[in-house]
Write a protein that holds these residues in place. Structure first.
Motif, PDB file in Angstrom:
ATOM      1  N   LEU A  44       0.827  -1.203   0.000  1.00 57.02           N
ATOM      2  CA  LEU A  44       0.000   0.000   0.000  1.00 57.02           C
ATOM      3  C   LEU A  44       0.864   1.256   0.000  1.00 57.02           C
ATOM      4  O   LEU A  44       1.892   1.292   0.672  1.00 57.02           O
ATOM      5  CB  LEU A  44      -0.883   0.020   1.237  1.00 57.02           C
ATOM      6  N   PRO A  45       0.431   2.307  -0.706  1.00 56.21           N
ATOM      7  CA  PRO A  45       1.084   3.605  -0.542  1.00 56.21           C
ATOM      8  C   PRO A  45       0.983   4.052   0.911  1.00 56.21           C
ATOM      9  O   PRO A  45       0.056   3.661   1.627  1.00 56.21           O
ATOM     10  CB  PRO A  45       0.269   4.525  -1.465  1.00 56.21           C
ATOM     11  N   LYS A  46       1.904   4.885   1.327  1.00 51.52           N
ATOM     12  CA  LYS A  46       1.953   5.262   2.747  1.00 51.52           C
ATOM     13  C   LYS A  46       0.660   5.917   3.223  1.00 51.52           C
ATOM     14  O   LYS A  46       0.238   5.724   4.360  1.00 51.52           O
ATOM     15  CB  LYS A  46       3.146   6.189   2.993  1.00 51.52           C
ATOM     16  N   ASP A  47       0.023   6.715   2.358  1.00 49.62           N
ATOM     17  CA  ASP A  47      -1.200   7.368   2.802  1.00 49.62           C
ATOM     18  C   ASP A  47      -2.395   6.433   2.821  1.00 49.62           C
ATOM     19  O   ASP A  47      -3.500   6.815   3.194  1.00 49.62           O
ATOM     20  CB  ASP A  47      -1.509   8.581   1.909  1.00 49.62           C
ATOM     21  N   LYS A  48      -2.175   5.162   2.394  1.00 52.21           N
ATOM     22  CA  LYS A  48      -3.260   4.174   2.410  1.00 52.21           C
ATOM     23  C   LYS A  48      -2.934   3.011   3.357  1.00 52.21           C
ATOM     24  O   LYS A  48      -3.470   1.936   3.236  1.00 52.21           O
ATOM     25  CB  LYS A  48      -3.496   3.624   1.000  1.00 52.21           C
ATOM     26  N   GLU A  49      -1.996   3.254   4.247  1.00 52.88           N
ATOM     27  CA  GLU A  49      -1.595   2.180   5.163  1.00 52.88           C
ATOM     28  C   GLU A  49      -2.627   2.027   6.277  1.00 52.88           C
ATOM     29  O   GLU A  49      -2.418   2.394   7.422  1.00 52.88           O
ATOM     30  CB  GLU A  49      -0.206   2.467   5.742  1.00 52.88           C
ATOM     31  N   ARG A  50      -3.771   1.472   5.909  1.00 52.58           N
ATOM     32  CA  ARG A  50      -4.834   1.194   6.848  1.00 52.58           C
ATOM     33  C   ARG A  50      -5.263  -0.254   6.693  1.00 52.58           C
ATOM     34  O   ARG A  50      -4.888  -0.926   5.741  1.00 52.58           O
ATOM     35  CB  ARG A  50      -6.035   2.122   6.618  1.00 52.58           C
ATOM     36  N   GLY A  51      -6.075  -0.709   7.610  1.00 57.26           N
ATOM     37  CA  GLY A  51      -6.488  -2.106   7.579  1.00 57.26           C
ATOM     38  C   GLY A  51      -7.302  -2.464   6.346  1.00 57.26           C
ATOM     39  O   GLY A  51      -8.168  -1.709   5.919  1.00 57.26           O
ATOM     40  N   ILE A  52      -7.036  -3.628   5.773  1.00 61.14           N
ATOM     41  CA  ILE A  52      -7.840  -4.180   4.688  1.00 61.14           C
ATOM     42  C   ILE A  52      -8.809  -5.183   5.311  1.00 61.14           C
ATOM     43  O   ILE A  52      -8.403  -6.150   5.938  1.00 61.14           O
ATOM     44  CB  ILE A  52      -6.956  -4.848   3.624  1.00 61.14           C
ATOM     45  N   LEU A  53     -10.088  -4.944   5.130  1.00 65.83           N
ATOM     46  CA  LEU A  53     -11.101  -5.720   5.822  1.00 65.83           C
ATOM     47  C   LEU A  53     -11.758  -6.776   4.942  1.00 65.83           C
ATOM     48  O   LEU A  53     -12.348  -7.724   5.450  1.00 65.83           O
ATOM     49  CB  LEU A  53     -12.185  -4.787   6.366  1.00 65.83           C
ATOM     50  N   SER A  54     -11.676  -6.610   3.609  1.00 66.45           N
ATOM     51  CA  SER A  54     -12.391  -7.528   2.727  1.00 66.45           C
ATOM     52  C   SER A  54     -11.751  -7.512   1.342  1.00 66.45           C
ATOM     53  O   SER A  54     -11.153  -6.516   0.928  1.00 66.45           O
ATOM     54  CB  SER A  54     -13.868  -7.126   2.638  1.00 66.45           C
ATOM     55  N   LEU A  55     -11.874  -8.646   0.633  1.00 64.05           N
ATOM     56  CA  LEU A  55     -11.260  -8.820  -0.682  1.00 64.05           C
ATOM     57  C   LEU A  55     -12.246  -9.459  -1.645  1.00 64.05           C
ATOM     58  O   LEU A  55     -13.005 -10.353  -1.271  1.00 64.05           O
ATOM     59  CB  LEU A  55     -10.022  -9.721  -0.577  1.00 64.05           C
ATOM     60  N   TRP A  56     -12.224  -9.029  -2.936  1.00 62.69           N
ATOM     61  CA  TRP A  56     -13.031  -9.637  -3.989  1.00 62.69           C
ATOM     62  C   TRP A  56     -12.274  -9.547  -5.303  1.00 62.69           C
ATOM     63  O   TRP A  56     -11.395  -8.685  -5.469  1.00 62.69           O
ATOM     64  CB  TRP A  56     -14.371  -8.904  -4.168  1.00 62.69           C
ATOM     65  N   THR A  57     -12.589 -10.401  -6.234  1.00 61.94           N
ATOM     66  CA  THR A  57     -12.004 -10.329  -7.575  1.00 61.94           C
ATOM     67  C   THR A  57     -13.120 -10.257  -8.608  1.00 61.94           C
ATOM     68  O   THR A  57     -14.188 -10.848  -8.447  1.00 61.94           O
ATOM     69  CB  THR A  57     -11.133 -11.557  -7.878  1.00 61.94           C
ATOM     70  N   SER A  58     -12.846  -9.518  -9.699  1.00 61.93           N
ATOM     71  CA  SER A  58     -13.787  -9.399 -10.803  1.00 61.93           C
ATOM     72  C   SER A  58     -13.012  -8.975 -12.042  1.00 61.93           C
ATOM     73  O   SER A  58     -12.293  -7.967 -12.021  1.00 61.93           O
ATOM     74  CB  SER A  58     -14.875  -8.365 -10.482  1.00 61.93           C
ATOM     75  N   SER A  59     -13.097  -9.799 -13.115  1.00 58.43           N
ATOM     76  CA  SER A  59     -12.437  -9.483 -14.394  1.00 58.43           C
ATOM     77  C   SER A  59     -10.953  -9.192 -14.202  1.00 58.43           C
ATOM     78  O   SER A  59     -10.412  -8.198 -14.696  1.00 58.43           O
ATOM     79  CB  SER A  59     -13.116  -8.290 -15.070  1.00 58.43           C
ATOM     80  N   ASN A  60     -10.263 -10.067 -13.454  1.00 59.44           N
ATOM     81  CA  ASN A  60      -8.820  -9.960 -13.213  1.00 59.44           C
ATOM     82  C   ASN A  60      -8.431  -8.694 -12.461  1.00 59.44           C
ATOM     83  O   ASN A  60      -7.299  -8.215 -12.568  1.00 59.44           O
ATOM     84  CB  ASN A  60      -8.036 -10.037 -14.528  1.00 59.44           C
ATOM     85  N   ILE A  61      -9.361  -8.137 -11.720  1.00 63.84           N
ATOM     86  CA  ILE A  61      -9.070  -6.986 -10.861  1.00 63.84           C
ATOM     87  C   ILE A  61      -9.357  -7.390  -9.423  1.00 63.84           C
ATOM     88  O   ILE A  61     -10.374  -8.018  -9.136  1.00 63.84           O
ATOM     89  CB  ILE A  61      -9.925  -5.765 -11.252  1.00 63.84           C
ATOM     90  N   LEU A  62      -8.432  -7.042  -8.536  1.00 67.04           N
ATOM     91  CA  LEU A  62      -8.606  -7.302  -7.111  1.00 67.04           C
ATOM     92  C   LEU A  62      -9.169  -6.049  -6.455  1.00 67.04           C
ATOM     93  O   LEU A  62      -8.586  -4.963  -6.565  1.00 67.04           O
ATOM     94  CB  LEU A  62      -7.275  -7.682  -6.466  1.00 67.04           C
ATOM     95  N   PHE A  63     -10.305  -6.189  -5.794  1.00 67.99           N
ATOM     96  CA  PHE A  63     -10.902  -5.097  -5.032  1.00 67.99           C
ATOM     97  C   PHE A  63     -10.698  -5.382  -3.551  1.00 67.99           C
ATOM     98  O   PHE A  63     -10.794  -6.526  -3.114  1.00 67.99           O
ATOM     99  CB  PHE A  63     -12.401  -4.988  -5.319  1.00 67.99           C
ATOM    100  N   PHE A  64     -10.436  -4.346  -2.777  1.00 66.63           N
ATOM    101  CA  PHE A  64     -10.325  -4.547  -1.344  1.00 66.63           C
ATOM    102  C   PHE A  64     -10.938  -3.372  -0.598  1.00 66.63           C
ATOM    103  O   PHE A  64     -10.729  -2.207  -0.922  1.00 66.63           O
ATOM    104  CB  PHE A  64      -8.889  -4.820  -0.889  1.00 66.63           C
ATOM    105  N   GLY A  65     -11.750  -3.736   0.393  1.00 64.45           N
ATOM    106  CA  GLY A  65     -12.379  -2.745   1.245  1.00 64.45           C
ATOM    107  C   GLY A  65     -11.485  -2.407   2.406  1.00 64.45           C
ATOM    108  O   GLY A  65     -10.887  -3.290   3.013  1.00 64.45           O
TER     109      GLY A  65
END
Length: 498
Positions: free
Chosen positions: A324-345
């Motif tokens: 993660l970029p430094k300004d996005k260094e927060r907890g990742i709570l959930s993960l999904w994939t769609s069309s070869n893209i990884l999404f994370f909440g």
């Protein structure tokens, strides 16, 4: 049972920094049983054991744990600088004390219990460190000065003598390659080549530059490789016609390893694998750590030794990690994939994504949005579940509408386009018409939800999993007994494979 489920028991997952990508690695340190975090060298023996030499002894790794060897086990010195396995399966150690020893059949042999090693200790040239010569057949020999006469001696060869002035290409710290062809001898060292017949004077071929390392590989069968001290040239010497080739590389390197199926060239925090002819670059990988030594084992796994952080391991075909970029260094709570893209909440940064090229995006970030717990999409709309409620998003992420204020723990869009929602106090179905009334499924505190088949929905809670079975037009809830550990655990997510 058709299909498989993956049950996640972690309350959240933290990934450190995401703008770079690199293979997943495991770091071994003194906390895992290593003798020291300072690693000098790593090898794999014929049985698949990994040997690691450090400044506090030698470790053998069996895939599960480490066995330690120190002076208490017979090493002359705990500061062991290099290892080598010969053609009989003996593991040779060269320590800072310059007195060699070896391990064989569960025992360490040194000058106290082996006559050959006693001879080396008696006649070894003063100050000689790393004073071993690797033979072409993976035997080992040593350079000594016996009664003023230079000799190369080994357990599998006759003594080789030459005049003292002929040994000028052998430096105090060296690893050379010895090739024996009947009565013909050839020694390749980083400073030059000695070639002579028995009882004849040696012919010395000088190398015009100083090289850092020499290696012989049976896979190439006739080549000695040198890594030049200017860090960017590999020289191949053909032992048949004495041809040499300078190969210009695209980047500087500091070390070289010749493995069974490749040559590895190393930098401070990257490596490049080549084929044995150095004509094809197999892969170049940037690493998030610095290291000094690399070993590629028979299976293609990679082992890295550092001088301060122990040993790193990367399995062949390891999954990719992202930072993660430094300004996005927060907890990742959930993960999904769609069309070869990884999404994370995330906890504070909304919905993020990354594609197979490593391109990173902020997909959705709503003011005051907290804890993205669920995300699902189809060809018409996207659903986002957060602690602030349930959101409907159009296809291009340009329109966002809040359709529920209740805290959401998980969402899923099933094959028949219905929306499954796990709320903080119950679970429900929203039909494909988003204006339909919610159909309540279960009144347990929901943490995860997944449709198993047309008539069955699984719901995770703080104490295991319940399944809701459809009979007629109604759903009936029952506990799903799997095992004691799962039944008493908080289920964070449930996914069904295809």
């Amino acid at each position: 049972m058709k299909g498989h489920f993956f049950l996640l028991f972690l309350s959240f997952l933290i990934l450190p920094k995401l703008s770079a990508q690199f293979p997943y690695f495991k770091n071994y340190s003194i906390n895992d049983g290593l003798a020291s975090n300072k690693i000098y060298n790593i090898i794999e023996d014929r049985y698949g054991f990994i040997w690691i030499c450090t400044d506090q002894g030698v470790n053998r790794f069996d895939g599960v744990g480490f066995t330690s060897f120190t002076t208490k086990n017979g090493l002359p010195d705990n500061d062991v600088l290099s290892l080598f396995e010969d053609n009989r399966g003996r593991i040779w150690f060269n320590g800072f004390s310059t007195e060699p020893c070896f391990y064989f059949n569960g025992k360490i042999y040194n000058s106290d219990n082996d006559s050959f090693l006693r001879r080396i200790k008696k006649y070894k040239e003063p100050g000689m460190c790393l004073s071993f010569i690797v033979q072409y057949n993976n035997s080992i020999a040593f350079y000594i000065l016996e009664n003023g006469k230079p000799r190369i001696i080994g357990k599998e060869i006759e003594d080789i003598e030459f005049r003292r002035d002929e040994s000028k290409t052998l430096t105090a710290d060296f690893q050379c390659v010895l090739i024996i062809k009947g009565i013909e001898y050839e020694i390749y060292s980083p400073l030059g080549k000695l070639q002579w017949a028995k009882n004849e004077a040696a012919r010395i071929t000088n190398i015009q530059y100083i090289a850092r390392q020499s290696n012989y590989t049976k896979a190439m069968d006739h080549n000695v490789c040198w890594l030049n001290q200017n860090l960017n040239i590999i020289v191949q010497i053909n032992t048949t016609n004495n041809d040499s080739n300078n190969i210009k590389l695209r980047r500087p390197y500091k070390d070289m390893f010749i493995g069974k199926n490749c040559i590895a060239l190393t930098g401070d925090s990257f490596y490049t694998l080549y084929n044995h002819e150095l004509t094809k670059e197999i892969e170049t990988v940037k690493l998030p750590f610095s290291y000094e030594r690399i070993h590629v084992d028979k299976k293609g796994n990679k082992w890295f030794g550092s001088f301060d952080n122990g040993m790193y391991f990367i399995k062949k075909n390891a999954p990719i990690m992202y930072n993660l970029p430094k300004d996005k260094e927060r907890g990742i709570l959930s993960l999904w994939t769609s069309s070869n893209i990884l999404f994370f909440g995330t906890e504070k940064n909304g919905l993020l994504s990354i594609d197979t090229s490593g391109s990173f995006k902020e997909v959705v970030k709503i003011p005051n949005m907290n804890r993205v717990r669920g995300y699902a999409s189809n060809d018409f709309y996207k659903i986002l579940g957060t602690d602030n409620g349930l959101y409907l998003i159009n296809k291009n992420y340009s329109g966002i509408r809040k359709i529920s204020k209740i805290s959401v723990k998980d969402v899923e869009i099933s094959e028949n386009k219905e929306i499954l929602v796990g709320f903080s106090f119950n679970s429900a179905i929203l039909k494909n018409n988003i204006n339909d009334t919610l159909t309540l499924l279960d009144n347990i505190k929901s943490t995860a939800i997944c449709r198993y088949n047309e008539n069955e929905i699984w719901i995770g809670g703080v104490n295991g999993i319940r399944k809701n079975i459809k009979i007629g037009s109604q759903y009936f809830s029952t506990e799903l007994k799997l095992n004691k550990h799962i039944d008493n655990s908080r289920i964070v997510d449930i996914k069904k494979d295809k």
